[in-house]
Design a protein around this motif. Structure first.
Motif, PDB file in Angstrom:
ATOM      1  N   ALA A  97      -3.967   5.288   3.436  1.00 33.48           N
ATOM      2  CA  ALA A  97      -4.286   5.164   4.860  1.00 33.48           C
ATOM      3  C   ALA A  97      -3.065   4.738   5.659  1.00 33.48           C
ATOM      4  O   ALA A  97      -2.805   5.274   6.749  1.00 33.48           O
ATOM      5  CB  ALA A  97      -5.432   4.169   5.055  1.00 33.48           C
ATOM      6  N   ILE A  98      -2.291   3.816   5.108  1.00 32.57           N
ATOM      7  CA  ILE A  98      -1.073   3.364   5.792  1.00 32.57           C
ATOM      8  C   ILE A  98      -0.092   4.521   5.935  1.00 32.57           C
ATOM      9  O   ILE A  98       0.471   4.742   7.011  1.00 32.57           O
ATOM     10  CB  ILE A  98      -0.426   2.189   5.030  1.00 32.57           C
ATOM     11  CG1 ILE A  98      -1.305   0.949   5.129  1.00 32.57           C
ATOM     12  CG2 ILE A  98       0.977   1.904   5.561  1.00 32.57           C
ATOM     13  CD1 ILE A  98      -0.894  -0.188   4.197  1.00 32.57           C
ATOM     14  N   GLU A 123      -4.070  -0.926  12.735  1.00 31.99           N
ATOM     15  CA  GLU A 123      -2.805  -1.554  12.328  1.00 31.99           C
ATOM     16  C   GLU A 123      -2.981  -3.067  12.202  1.00 31.99           C
ATOM     17  O   GLU A 123      -2.463  -3.685  11.279  1.00 31.99           O
ATOM     18  CB  GLU A 123      -1.726  -1.285  13.376  1.00 31.99           C
ATOM     19  CG  GLU A 123      -1.356   0.154  13.555  1.00 31.99           C
ATOM     20  CD  GLU A 123      -0.583   0.391  14.834  1.00 31.99           C
ATOM     21  OE1 GLU A 123       0.439   1.095  14.758  1.00 31.99           O
ATOM     22  OE2 GLU A 123      -0.985  -0.141  15.892  1.00 31.99           O
ATOM     23  N   THR A 124      -3.699  -3.648  13.120  1.00 32.91           N
ATOM     24  CA  THR A 124      -3.920  -5.093  13.117  1.00 32.91           C
ATOM     25  C   THR A 124      -4.679  -5.530  11.873  1.00 32.91           C
ATOM     26  O   THR A 124      -4.358  -6.565  11.268  1.00 32.91           O
ATOM     27  CB  THR A 124      -4.667  -5.529  14.391  1.00 32.91           C
ATOM     28  OG1 THR A 124      -3.900  -5.128  15.521  1.00 32.91           O
ATOM     29  CG2 THR A 124      -4.895  -7.029  14.427  1.00 32.91           C
ATOM     30  N   ASP A 125      -5.688  -4.749  11.461  1.00 28.22           N
ATOM     31  CA  ASP A 125      -6.443  -5.076  10.251  1.00 28.22           C
ATOM     32  C   ASP A 125      -5.528  -5.078   9.023  1.00 28.22           C
ATOM     33  O   ASP A 125      -5.617  -5.948   8.157  1.00 28.22           O
ATOM     34  CB  ASP A 125      -7.586  -4.081  10.028  1.00 28.22           C
ATOM     35  CG  ASP A 125      -8.580  -4.055  11.165  1.00 28.22           C
ATOM     36  OD1 ASP A 125      -8.852  -5.123  11.752  1.00 28.22           O
ATOM     37  OD2 ASP A 125      -9.088  -2.960  11.474  1.00 28.22           O
ATOM     38  N   ILE A 126      -4.644  -4.101   8.960  1.00 24.37           N
ATOM     39  CA  ILE A 126      -3.719  -3.988   7.829  1.00 24.37           C
ATOM     40  C   ILE A 126      -2.727  -5.144   7.829  1.00 24.37           C
ATOM     41  O   ILE A 126      -2.475  -5.770   6.799  1.00 24.37           O
ATOM     42  CB  ILE A 126      -3.013  -2.615   7.852  1.00 24.37           C
ATOM     43  CG1 ILE A 126      -4.039  -1.518   7.560  1.00 24.37           C
ATOM     44  CG2 ILE A 126      -1.864  -2.577   6.846  1.00 24.37           C
ATOM     45  CD1 ILE A 126      -3.566  -0.109   7.848  1.00 24.37           C
ATOM     46  N   TYR A 130      -2.259  -8.129   5.004  1.00 27.04           N
ATOM     47  CA  TYR A 130      -0.937  -8.401   4.445  1.00 27.04           C
ATOM     48  C   TYR A 130      -0.607  -9.892   4.611  1.00 27.04           C
ATOM     49  O   TYR A 130      -0.094 -10.540   3.709  1.00 27.04           O
ATOM     50  CB  TYR A 130       0.109  -7.529   5.122  1.00 27.04           C
ATOM     51  CG  TYR A 130       1.484  -7.655   4.530  1.00 27.04           C
ATOM     52  CD1 TYR A 130       1.766  -7.215   3.251  1.00 27.04           C
ATOM     53  CD2 TYR A 130       2.522  -8.220   5.279  1.00 27.04           C
ATOM     54  CE1 TYR A 130       3.035  -7.334   2.709  1.00 27.04           C
ATOM     55  CE2 TYR A 130       3.804  -8.343   4.750  1.00 27.04           C
ATOM     56  CZ  TYR A 130       4.050  -7.899   3.464  1.00 27.04           C
ATOM     57  OH  TYR A 130       5.297  -8.025   2.934  1.00 27.04           O
ATOM     58  N   CYS A 131      -0.941 -10.429   5.761  1.00 28.31           N
ATOM     59  CA  CYS A 131      -0.708 -11.849   6.039  1.00 28.31           C
ATOM     60  C   CYS A 131      -1.493 -12.724   5.056  1.00 28.31           C
ATOM     61  O   CYS A 131      -0.963 -13.707   4.534  1.00 28.31           O
ATOM     62  CB  CYS A 131      -1.178 -12.150   7.458  1.00 28.31           C
ATOM     63  SG  CYS A 131       0.037 -12.976   8.435  1.00 28.31           S
ATOM     64  N   LYS A 132      -2.747 -12.370   4.801  1.00 27.86           N
ATOM     65  CA  LYS A 132      -3.577 -13.126   3.855  1.00 27.86           C
ATOM     66  C   LYS A 132      -2.946 -13.114   2.472  1.00 27.86           C
ATOM     67  O   LYS A 132      -2.927 -14.124   1.774  1.00 27.86           O
ATOM     68  CB  LYS A 132      -4.986 -12.534   3.777  1.00 27.86           C
ATOM     69  CG  LYS A 132      -5.850 -12.824   4.956  1.00 27.86           C
ATOM     70  CD  LYS A 132      -7.208 -12.169   4.787  1.00 27.86           C
ATOM     71  CE  LYS A 132      -7.995 -12.199   6.063  1.00 27.86           C
ATOM     72  NZ  LYS A 132      -9.227 -11.406   5.962  1.00 27.86           N
TER      73      LYS A 132
END
Length: 139
Positions: A97-98, A123-126, A130-132
Protein backbone atom coordinates in the motif's frame (compact mmCIF):
# COMPACT_ATOMS: atom_id res chain seq x y z
CA UNK A 1 1.43 -6.10 8.68
CA UNK A 2 -1.86 -5.91 6.79
CA UNK A 3 -3.94 -2.83 6.02
CA UNK A 4 -6.82 -4.18 8.11
CA UNK A 5 -4.58 -3.87 11.19
CA UNK A 6 -4.31 -0.08 10.99
CA UNK A 7 -7.05 1.18 8.65
CA UNK A 8 -9.75 3.50 9.92
CA UNK A 9 -12.93 1.44 9.94
CA UNK A 10 -15.47 4.15 10.72
CA UNK A 11 -15.14 6.43 7.73
CA UNK A 12 -17.11 9.61 7.08
CA UNK A 13 -18.58 9.40 3.58
CA UNK A 14 -20.54 11.51 1.17
CA UNK A 15 -23.40 10.56 -1.10
CA UNK A 16 -23.08 11.32 -4.81
CA UNK A 17 -25.94 13.83 -4.56
CA UNK A 18 -24.63 15.74 -1.54
CA UNK A 19 -23.70 19.39 -1.95
CA UNK A 20 -20.08 20.45 -2.14
CA UNK A 21 -20.69 22.72 0.84
CA UNK A 22 -21.30 19.61 2.99
CA UNK A 23 -17.91 18.19 1.99
CA UNK A 24 -16.30 21.50 2.91
CA UNK A 25 -18.01 21.53 6.32
CA UNK A 26 -17.09 17.92 7.15
CA UNK A 27 -13.48 18.38 6.11
CA UNK A 28 -13.07 21.64 7.99
CA UNK A 29 -14.82 20.54 11.18
CA UNK A 30 -13.40 17.01 11.20
CA UNK A 31 -9.94 18.12 10.10
CA UNK A 32 -9.86 15.44 7.43
CA UNK A 33 -8.54 15.63 3.89
CA UNK A 34 -10.29 12.80 2.04
CA UNK A 35 -13.93 11.76 1.84
CA UNK A 36 -15.01 8.62 0.01
CA UNK A 37 -18.20 8.97 -2.04
CA UNK A 38 -20.77 6.20 -2.00
CA UNK A 39 -23.91 5.39 -3.91
CA UNK A 40 -25.80 3.26 -1.41
CA UNK A 41 -23.13 0.87 -0.11
CA UNK A 42 -20.97 1.01 -3.24
CA UNK A 43 -17.81 3.13 -3.39
CA UNK A 44 -18.01 5.28 -6.52
CA UNK A 45 -15.54 8.13 -5.96
CA UNK A 46 -13.48 10.23 -3.63
CA UNK A 47 -13.17 13.92 -2.99
CA UNK A 48 -10.11 15.51 -1.43
CA UNK A 49 -9.23 18.78 0.16
CA UNK A 50 -7.33 19.57 -3.05
CA UNK A 51 -10.58 19.20 -5.02
CA UNK A 52 -12.20 21.71 -2.69
CA UNK A 53 -9.36 24.16 -3.21
CA UNK A 54 -9.88 23.96 -6.95
CA UNK A 55 -13.58 24.64 -6.53
CA UNK A 56 -12.90 27.69 -4.35
CA UNK A 57 -12.05 29.82 -7.35
CA UNK A 58 -14.97 32.13 -6.53
CA UNK A 59 -13.36 33.08 -3.24
CA UNK A 60 -10.04 33.69 -4.95
CA UNK A 61 -11.80 35.99 -7.40
CA UNK A 62 -12.97 38.19 -4.57
CA UNK A 63 -16.40 36.80 -3.75
CA UNK A 64 -17.18 36.76 -0.04
CA UNK A 65 -17.46 33.61 2.03
CA UNK A 66 -21.27 33.62 1.87
CA UNK A 67 -21.26 33.93 -1.93
CA UNK A 68 -18.71 31.14 -2.14
CA UNK A 69 -20.84 28.96 0.15
CA UNK A 70 -23.90 29.59 -2.03
CA UNK A 71 -21.90 28.62 -5.11
CA UNK A 72 -20.77 25.41 -3.36
CA UNK A 73 -24.40 24.56 -2.55
CA UNK A 74 -25.08 24.46 -6.28
CA UNK A 75 -22.37 21.91 -7.00
CA UNK A 76 -23.05 18.21 -6.40
CA UNK A 77 -20.33 15.85 -5.24
CA UNK A 78 -20.86 13.68 -8.33
CA UNK A 79 -19.81 16.63 -10.50
CA UNK A 80 -16.43 17.03 -8.82
CA UNK A 81 -15.44 13.64 -7.37
CA UNK A 82 -12.57 11.57 -8.72
CA UNK A 83 -13.93 8.32 -10.11
CA UNK A 84 -10.72 6.65 -11.29
CA UNK A 85 -10.12 5.06 -7.90
CA UNK A 86 -7.11 3.20 -6.65
CA UNK A 87 -8.18 0.88 -3.84
CA UNK A 88 -6.80 -1.93 -1.71
CA UNK A 89 -8.30 -4.86 0.14
CA UNK A 90 -8.04 -5.31 3.91
CA UNK A 91 -5.53 -8.13 3.35
CA UNK A 92 -3.11 -5.96 1.36
CA UNK A 93 0.33 -5.82 2.95
CA UNK A 94 1.16 -2.37 4.31
CA UNK A 95 4.40 -2.17 2.30
CA UNK A 96 2.46 -2.76 -0.93
CA UNK A 97 0.00 0.00 0.00
CA UNK A 98 2.84 2.39 0.81
CA UNK A 99 4.52 1.66 -2.52
CA UNK A 100 1.20 2.24 -4.32
CA UNK A 101 0.68 5.58 -2.56
CA UNK A 102 4.22 6.69 -3.36
CA UNK A 103 4.21 5.69 -7.03
CA UNK A 104 0.71 7.11 -7.67
CA UNK A 105 1.36 10.18 -5.48
CA UNK A 106 -1.86 9.82 -3.51
CA UNK A 107 -2.54 10.52 0.15
CA UNK A 108 -5.08 7.82 0.89
CA UNK A 109 -6.42 4.48 -0.24
CA UNK A 110 -10.02 3.40 0.19
CA UNK A 111 -10.19 -0.16 1.51
CA UNK A 112 -12.86 -2.22 -0.24
CA UNK A 113 -14.34 -5.70 -0.23
CA UNK A 114 -16.79 -6.60 -3.01
CA UNK A 115 -17.01 -2.92 -4.10
CA UNK A 116 -18.11 -2.01 -0.56
CA UNK A 117 -16.10 0.51 1.46
CA UNK A 118 -14.80 -1.10 4.66
CA UNK A 119 -12.11 1.37 5.64
CA UNK A 120 -9.60 4.01 4.67
CA UNK A 121 -5.83 4.21 5.05
CA UNK A 122 -4.02 7.55 4.89
CA UNK A 123 -0.45 8.80 5.05
CA UNK A 124 -1.16 9.90 8.61
CA UNK A 125 -2.31 6.40 9.61
CA UNK A 126 0.92 4.92 8.23
CA UNK A 127 3.09 7.52 9.97
CA UNK A 128 1.23 6.95 13.25
CA UNK A 129 1.86 3.21 13.00
CA UNK A 130 5.53 3.81 12.26
CA UNK A 131 5.70 6.11 15.29
CA UNK A 132 4.20 3.39 17.52
CA UNK A 133 6.75 0.91 16.27
CA UNK A 134 9.53 3.34 17.14
CA UNK A 135 8.28 3.62 20.71
CA UNK A 136 5.87 6.51 20.42
CA UNK A 137 5.99 10.04 19.13
CA UNK A 138 5.17 13.39 20.64
CA UNK A 139 1.73 14.65 19.63
Amino acid sequence: MKIKDIMVKEVATLDVNDELSLANDIMRLGRIRHLPVVDGQTLVGIISERDLFRSSLAQALGYGSEATRQMMKGIRIKDLMVTNLITVSPDTEMLAAIQLMLTRKIGCLPVVENDRLVGLITETDILSQYCKELGGCVK
